[in-house]
Motif scaffolding. Structure first.
Motif, PDB file in Angstrom:
ATOM      1  N   LEU A  14      80.934  43.174 109.042  1.00 17.00           N
ATOM      2  CA  LEU A  14      82.371  43.208 110.773  1.00 17.00           C
ATOM      3  C   LEU A  14      83.126  42.102 110.019  1.00 17.00           C
ATOM      4  CD1 LEU A  14      82.858  44.303 113.042  1.00 17.00           C
ATOM      5  CD2 LEU A  14      81.849  42.772 114.267  1.00 17.00           C
ATOM      6  N   VAL A  15      82.484  40.992 109.601  1.00 18.60           N
ATOM      7  CA  VAL A  15      83.221  39.714 109.682  1.00 18.60           C
ATOM      8  C   VAL A  15      84.307  39.984 108.560  1.00 18.60           C
ATOM      9  CG1 VAL A  15      83.303  37.279 108.750  1.00 18.60           C
ATOM     10  CG2 VAL A  15      81.653  37.670 111.211  1.00 18.60           C
ATOM     11  N   LEU A  16      83.634  40.141 107.636  1.00 21.26           N
ATOM     12  CA  LEU A  16      84.064  40.243 106.259  1.00 21.26           C
ATOM     13  C   LEU A  16      85.429  40.964 106.818  1.00 21.26           C
ATOM     14  CD1 LEU A  16      81.738  40.727 103.457  1.00 21.26           C
ATOM     15  CD2 LEU A  16      83.954  38.460 103.576  1.00 21.26           C
ATOM     16  N   PHE A  17      85.727  42.124 107.211  1.00 21.46           N
ATOM     17  CA  PHE A  17      86.591  43.213 107.584  1.00 21.46           C
ATOM     18  C   PHE A  17      87.386  42.352 107.962  1.00 21.46           C
ATOM     19  CE2 PHE A  17      88.980  46.449 110.267  1.00 21.46           C
ATOM     20  CZ  PHE A  17      88.900  46.805 109.140  1.00 21.46           C
ATOM     21  N   LEU A  18      87.548  41.804 109.281  1.00 20.40           N
ATOM     22  CA  LEU A  18      88.138  41.177 110.103  1.00 20.40           C
ATOM     23  C   LEU A  18      88.885  40.091 109.392  1.00 20.40           C
ATOM     24  CD1 LEU A  18      85.962  41.160 113.851  1.00 20.40           C
ATOM     25  CD2 LEU A  18      88.122  42.300 113.120  1.00 20.40           C
ATOM     26  N   VAL A  19      87.926  39.345 108.908  1.00 18.68           N
ATOM     27  CA  VAL A  19      88.542  37.894 108.475  1.00 18.68           C
ATOM     28  C   VAL A  19      89.606  39.032 107.474  1.00 18.68           C
ATOM     29  CG1 VAL A  19      88.706  36.660 105.967  1.00 18.68           C
ATOM     30  CG2 VAL A  19      87.023  36.419 108.642  1.00 18.68           C
ATOM     31  N   TRP A  20      89.513  40.090 106.436  1.00 24.75           N
ATOM     32  CA  TRP A  20      90.304  40.973 105.163  1.00 24.75           C
ATOM     33  C   TRP A  20      92.301  40.733 106.258  1.00 24.75           C
ATOM     34  CZ3 TRP A  20      91.419  40.539 100.271  1.00 24.75           C
ATOM     35  CH2 TRP A  20      92.592  41.671  99.778  1.00 24.75           C
ATOM     36  N   GLN A  21      91.651  41.109 106.874  1.00 26.14           N
ATOM     37  CA  GLN A  21      92.497  42.106 108.186  1.00 26.14           C
ATOM     38  C   GLN A  21      93.341  40.645 108.401  1.00 26.14           C
ATOM     39  OE1 GLN A  21      93.855  45.167 108.049  1.00 26.14           O
ATOM     40  NE2 GLN A  21      91.653  45.451 107.339  1.00 26.14           N
ATOM     41  N   LEU A  22      93.263  39.479 108.666  1.00 26.39           N
ATOM     42  CA  LEU A  22      93.950  38.573 109.031  1.00 26.39           C
ATOM     43  C   LEU A  22      94.658  38.639 107.729  1.00 26.39           C
ATOM     44  CD1 LEU A  22      91.133  36.009 111.649  1.00 26.39           C
ATOM     45  CD2 LEU A  22      93.525  37.886 112.049  1.00 26.39           C
ATOM     46  N   ALA A  30      96.594  51.206 103.065  1.00 29.23           N
ATOM     47  CA  ALA A  30      96.614  49.699 102.498  1.00 29.23           C
ATOM     48  C   ALA A  30      95.282  49.007 103.036  1.00 29.23           C
ATOM     49  CB  ALA A  30      97.241  49.396 100.961  1.00 29.23           C
ATOM     50  N   SER A  31      96.019  48.327 103.735  1.00 26.55           N
ATOM     51  CA  SER A  31      94.703  46.705 104.415  1.00 26.55           C
ATOM     52  C   SER A  31      92.695  46.955 104.535  1.00 26.55           C
ATOM     53  CB  SER A  31      95.649  46.428 105.094  1.00 26.55           C
ATOM     54  OG  SER A  31      95.869  46.254 106.255  1.00 26.55           O
ATOM     55  N   VAL A  32      93.463  48.233 105.749  1.00 30.98           N
ATOM     56  CA  VAL A  32      92.014  49.065 106.079  1.00 30.98           C
ATOM     57  C   VAL A  32      91.334  49.376 105.228  1.00 30.98           C
ATOM     58  CG1 VAL A  32      91.132  50.970 107.714  1.00 30.98           C
ATOM     59  CG2 VAL A  32      93.332  49.410 108.488  1.00 30.98           C
ATOM     60  N   VAL A  33      91.909  50.067 103.873  1.00 34.71           N
ATOM     61  CA  VAL A  33      91.247  50.198 103.112  1.00 34.71           C
ATOM     62  C   VAL A  33      89.824  49.251 102.254  1.00 34.71           C
ATOM     63  CG1 VAL A  33      90.852  51.550 100.539  1.00 34.71           C
ATOM     64  CG2 VAL A  33      92.328  53.169 103.487  1.00 34.71           C
ATOM     65  N   MET A  34      90.873  48.089 102.206  1.00 35.67           N
ATOM     66  CA  MET A  34      90.520  47.202 101.246  1.00 35.67           C
ATOM     67  C   MET A  34      89.735  46.695 101.561  1.00 35.67           C
ATOM     68  SD  MET A  34      90.780  46.084  98.063  1.00 35.67           S
ATOM     69  CE  MET A  34      90.732  44.237  97.145  1.00 35.67           C
ATOM     70  N   GLY A  35      90.216  46.477 103.062  1.00 34.42           N
ATOM     71  CA  GLY A  35      89.000  45.281 103.509  1.00 34.42           C
ATOM     72  C   GLY A  35      87.688  46.445 104.034  1.00 34.42           C
ATOM     73  N   LEU A  36      87.756  47.772 104.008  1.00 36.30           N
ATOM     74  CA  LEU A  36      85.877  48.562 104.549  1.00 36.30           C
ATOM     75  C   LEU A  36      85.464  47.981 102.848  1.00 36.30           C
ATOM     76  CD1 LEU A  36      87.174  51.472 106.693  1.00 36.30           C
ATOM     77  CD2 LEU A  36      85.322  50.023 107.311  1.00 36.30           C
ATOM     78  N   ILE A  37      86.678  48.447 102.057  1.00 36.46           N
ATOM     79  CA  ILE A  37      85.378  48.397 100.474  1.00 36.46           C
ATOM     80  C   ILE A  37      85.224  47.013 100.340  1.00 36.46           C
ATOM     81  CG2 ILE A  37      86.302  48.282  98.241  1.00 36.46           C
ATOM     82  CD1 ILE A  37      88.220  50.964  98.153  1.00 36.46           C
ATOM     83  N   LEU A  38      85.805  45.726 100.910  1.00 39.47           N
ATOM     84  CA  LEU A  38      85.226  44.901 100.488  1.00 39.47           C
ATOM     85  C   LEU A  38      84.024  44.038 101.201  1.00 39.47           C
ATOM     86  CD1 LEU A  38      88.165  42.803  99.946  1.00 39.47           C
ATOM     87  CD2 LEU A  38      86.499  42.531  98.159  1.00 39.47           C
ATOM     88  N   ALA A  39      84.114  44.824 102.645  1.00 40.25           N
ATOM     89  CA  ALA A  39      83.136  44.512 103.741  1.00 40.25           C
ATOM     90  C   ALA A  39      81.853  45.686 103.606  1.00 40.25           C
ATOM     91  CB  ALA A  39      83.326  45.137 105.101  1.00 40.25           C
TER      92      ALA A  39
END
Length: 163
Positions: A14-22, A30-39
């Motif tokens: 969750l933290v990784l996803f939120l930091v990626w979005q920031l 694209a940012s949501v998909v990439m954030g989910l992949i990284l998370a």
């Protein structure tokens, strides 16, 4: 969820996803998909490096703890700046042995990190044998008052969150 391919560290994910979005600067597909992949991928690839999941008793209290730490960091920044800019009064640095009542390694690590994040104090050493934390403070009037402030503001909330 399958532990092998699921989210082995949901809070970290969750933290990784939120930091990626920031960091992305905008919320797009694209940012949501990439954030989910990284998370999903980063905790999965590093799960062998992590100790067991910390047993949170009251994880919702972490938000209040974080807000308190942020407030203390802001106040300490002004205090240290005033101390540095005041040429008439010299700081009274001191090393203090802080007796720990926390037992969980993650809670002790969070306490030591919190102390180091707050301007004017640094965690210098953890003595496992005596269960003490060596703290260097930039300006100390009363050692016992500093110990009590740390115990009330940081250690007691951490005791509520960790067994």
């Amino acid at each position: 969820m399958n532990q092998k391919f699921g989210f082995p560290r949901p809070y970290l994910s969750l933290v990784l996803f939120l930091v990626w979005q920031l960091l992305a600067g905008e919320v797009s597909g694209a940012s949501v998909v990439m954030g989910l992949i990284l998370a999903w991928l980063l905790p999965l690839l590093t799960r062998g490096l992590w100790p067991d999941n910390p047993p949170f008793r009251k994880p919702w209290r972490m938000l209040a703890y974080l807000l308190r730490v942020i407030q203390d960091i802001i106040v300490a920044n002004f205090s240290v700046a005033a101390l540095v800019l005041n040429f008439r009064r010299k700081p009274r640095p001191a090393f203090i042995n802080y007796p720990l009542t926390l037992t969980h390694p993650m809670a002790i690590s969070i306490l030591a990190s919190t102390i180091s994040l707050t301007p004017g104090t640094v965690s210098a050493d953890i003595n496992d044998a005596e269960s003490k934390l060596l703290i260097h403070a930039l300006d100390v009037d009363d050692d016992q008052a500093l110990i009590e402030a740390i115990r009330e503001r940081y250690e007691k909330p951490l005791q509520e969150m960790f067994p």
